[in-house]
Scaffold this motif. Structure first.
Motif, short mmCIF file in Angstrom:
data_model
loop_
_atom_site.label_atom_id
_atom_site.label_comp_id
_atom_site.label_asym_id
_atom_site.label_seq_id
_atom_site.Cartn_x
_atom_site.Cartn_y
_atom_site.Cartn_z
N LYS A 291 34.22 29.08 35.74
CA LYS A 291 35.65 29.38 35.85
C LYS A 291 36.31 28.42 36.82
N PHE A 292 37.30 27.67 36.32
CA PHE A 292 38.00 26.72 37.17
C PHE A 292 38.78 27.41 38.29
N LYS A 293 39.08 28.69 38.11
CA LYS A 293 39.79 29.40 39.18
C LYS A 293 38.98 29.37 40.47
N GLN A 294 37.66 29.31 40.37
CA GLN A 294 36.82 29.21 41.56
C GLN A 294 37.19 27.95 42.36
N VAL A 295 37.34 26.84 41.64
CA VAL A 295 37.70 25.57 42.27
C VAL A 295 39.10 25.66 42.87
N ALA A 296 40.05 26.22 42.11
CA ALA A 296 41.43 26.30 42.56
C ALA A 296 41.57 27.13 43.83
N ILE A 297 40.87 28.25 43.89
CA ILE A 297 40.94 29.13 45.07
C ILE A 297 40.34 28.43 46.28
N ALA A 456 48.52 31.38 54.88
CA ALA A 456 47.21 32.04 54.96
C ALA A 456 47.24 33.40 54.26
N ILE A 457 48.34 34.13 54.39
CA ILE A 457 48.46 35.44 53.74
C ILE A 457 48.47 35.28 52.23
N VAL A 458 49.18 34.26 51.73
CA VAL A 458 49.17 33.99 50.29
C VAL A 458 47.75 33.62 49.84
N THR A 459 47.07 32.80 50.64
CA THR A 459 45.69 32.41 50.32
C THR A 459 44.77 33.61 50.33
N LEU A 460 44.99 34.51 51.28
CA LEU A 460 44.18 35.73 51.37
C LEU A 460 44.26 36.53 50.07
N ALA A 461 45.47 36.59 49.51
CA ALA A 461 45.64 37.28 48.22
C ALA A 461 44.88 36.55 47.11
N PHE A 465 40.74 37.07 44.10
CA PHE A 465 40.42 36.78 42.70
C PHE A 465 39.17 35.91 42.57
N LEU A 466 38.57 35.56 43.70
CA LEU A 466 37.34 34.76 43.69
C LEU A 466 36.18 35.61 43.19
N ASP A 467 35.35 35.04 42.35
CA ASP A 467 34.14 35.72 41.88
C ASP A 467 32.99 35.38 42.82
N GLU A 468 32.30 36.41 43.30
CA GLU A 468 31.13 36.19 44.16
C GLU A 468 30.05 35.46 43.37
#
Length: 488
Positions: A291-297, A456-461, A465-468
């Motif tokens: 999942k590319f979302k892993q990279v984006a996060i 940082a708060i936006v990043t925290l949100a 959505f990160l997958d362990e």
């Protein structure tokens, strides 16, 4: 590889690789920032204006953004041993050229080119990921990043004294050249002693080179979107050097760079299509997907951690000087605590990630970072200096432990693309520095800290959505068979 202990006093096997590689990173950062503590001497020798000094600081970080992307691709294709050795070797000669410069133009060109050495960080991420198992990789990457990153602080502590030792008005030249000599010698040592993988292990390479592989149609467009901020950051740097600001570039050159950035983005888009166009014809087998979302996060998380570190380190001495009416030397010493935390905090972040879970650790550390910057935004001259320094170092711990937690996950996304994932995340760190320093040029220090806290708060949100990383990921052996690699 079954040994779960990291005995740092050893110099064999994976521990030898760790020591060899963090020191390579240490030297790359020392060379990258060897001018900073000597700027006053350089300015005096060559009669530089204040604007020219500012331009050198900007040029020093400009090339690092695309360099980390390029180096990420090269290390995945050719391996970290040869790429790190070559980077150090070439950088040493650029360092010599900077030391010999007799005009601002030569200083500017060589400083711009030395921004490439800042991409050395990416190489070691892949190397350490190859040598350490998932249960140790966070701590190992943290030691690599934290100890290597100390190279910039070591330059600040040692080079002024070394310049005085050489003596004369141009002692700075010999001090800077000395870092080049050490780097040149070590490039040969690293090539002779380092190895890409443990004996018997396979070094997995991307199927094609030119862009990161994605495995779904949605991720294709997500990847294109995530590339935009890197070009935007370079556009902001150009704007800073344009007639509208420092005036170091003409209007024609500025517009030419803007047009070039648009052309480069279009070219990169064509490369992304060349590498990934097949996914629109037939789906990628489930076993090979990620999942590319892993990279984006991870990109965004590094933007707010390392990006804020670079920005805060740049402004903190002046902040302490103005807030508490200190001398520059006193303010610099107090502010140095922010950078010194790297030695302990980054490895601790990696260790937490290994022991308590990747997602949970990153969540706690980003949350602590947000609170830390909110506290810093409230520092005034009424505060005891000791309390202000304590608050700064506490915030710094969460910032740099967060960096360690980010790169505890990077090697677990997709083994054969670790260099590219690290390169993109690393580039986003520099994007963050450009973003936050640009904000700082328009607002008060208090508002600056609050902007970072909000980011940082936006990043925290986003981290939620990160997958362990868990289970195994698949890589294809040279003979076509599939090998499963543990990521938990």
């Amino acid at each position: 590889m079954s040994d779960n202990k990291i005995s740092l006093l050893s110099f064999s096997g994976k521990i030898r690789t760790l020591h060899l590689t963090w020191f390579a990173f240490f030297l790359s950062f020392m060379v990258w920032f060897n001018h900073a503590p000597l700027l006053a001497s350089i300015q005096q020798t060559l009669g530089l204006s204040a604007q020219e000094v500012k331009a050198l600081l900007i040029l020093n970080v400009a090339l690092t953004i695309p360099a980390r992307i390029i180096i990420g691709m090269l290390v995945d294709k050719f391996g970290p041993r040869i790429v790190y050795s070559l980077l150090l070797f070439v950088s040493s000669f650029i360092c010599f050229a900077f030391a010999l410069a007799d005009s601002f133009e030569t200083l500017a060109i060589t400083r711009f080119l030395l921004g490439f050495v800042g991409a050395g960080f990416v190489i070691g991420i892949r190397m350490i990921g190859e040598w350490f198992p998932a249960k140790q990789v966070g701590l190992a990457e943290g030691i690599y990043g934290g100890w290597g990153n100390f190279g910039s602080a070591a330059a600040a502590l040692s080079l002024p004294t070394l310049a005085l030792f050489y003596g004369g008005d141009e002692g700075w030249r010999y001090a800077i050249a000395t870092t080049g000599v050490i780097t040149l010698i070590y490039s040969i040592i690293y090539y002779r002693l380092a190895r890409n993988t443990p004996k018997g292990s396979t070094y997995f390479k991307p199927k094609k080179t030119g862009a990161m592989e994605v495995t779904s149609k949605g991720d294709f467009f997500f990847y294109l979107l995530m590339n935009i901020p890197m070009y935007a950051a370079l556009a902001v740097l150009t704007w800073k050097l344009s007639p509208a600001n420092l005036g170091m570039l003409s209007e024609t050159v500025s517009y030419g760079i803007y047009a070039g950035l648009v052309a480069l983005y279009a070219y990169q888009t064509s490369q992304v299509w060349r590498i990934n166009g097949h996914i629109f014809k037939e789906p990628v087998a489930e076993i090979h997907r990620y999942k590319f979302k892993q990279v984006a996060i991870l990109d965004v998380a590094y933007l707010v951690t390392f990006g804020s570190e670079l920005a805060v380190v740049s402004m903190l001495p002046l902040f302490f000087k103005d807030t508490f009416d200190l001398s520059l030397i006193q303010a610099g010493l107090l502010a140095s605590g922010f950078a010194f935390m790297n030695l302990l905090a980054r490895p601790t972040g990696g260790l937490f990630s290994d022991k308590f879970g990747r997602k949970r650790s990153l969540t706690i550390l980003i949350g602590g970072l947000a609170v830390g910057y909110i506290v810093l935004s409230n520092i005034t001259s009424e505060w005891p200096i000791a309390l202000a320094v304590l608050a700064t170092m506490a915030c710094s711990f969460f910032v740099q432990a967060g960096e360690g937690a980010v790169f505890a996950i990077v090697p677990l996304v997709k083994r054969r693309m670790t260099g590219q994932v690290a390169g993109m995340a690393g580039a986003y760190g520099n994007v963050g520095a450009v973003l936050f320093l640009t904000v700082f040029s328009f607002v008060t220090p208090s508002a600056f800290f609050l902007v970072i806290a909000a980011a940082a708060i936006v990043t925290l949100a986003a981290v939620q959505f990160l997958d362990e990383p868990e289970g195994q990921t698949a890589e294809v052996m040279p003979d076509g068979t599939v090998q499963m690699i543990d990521v938990s």
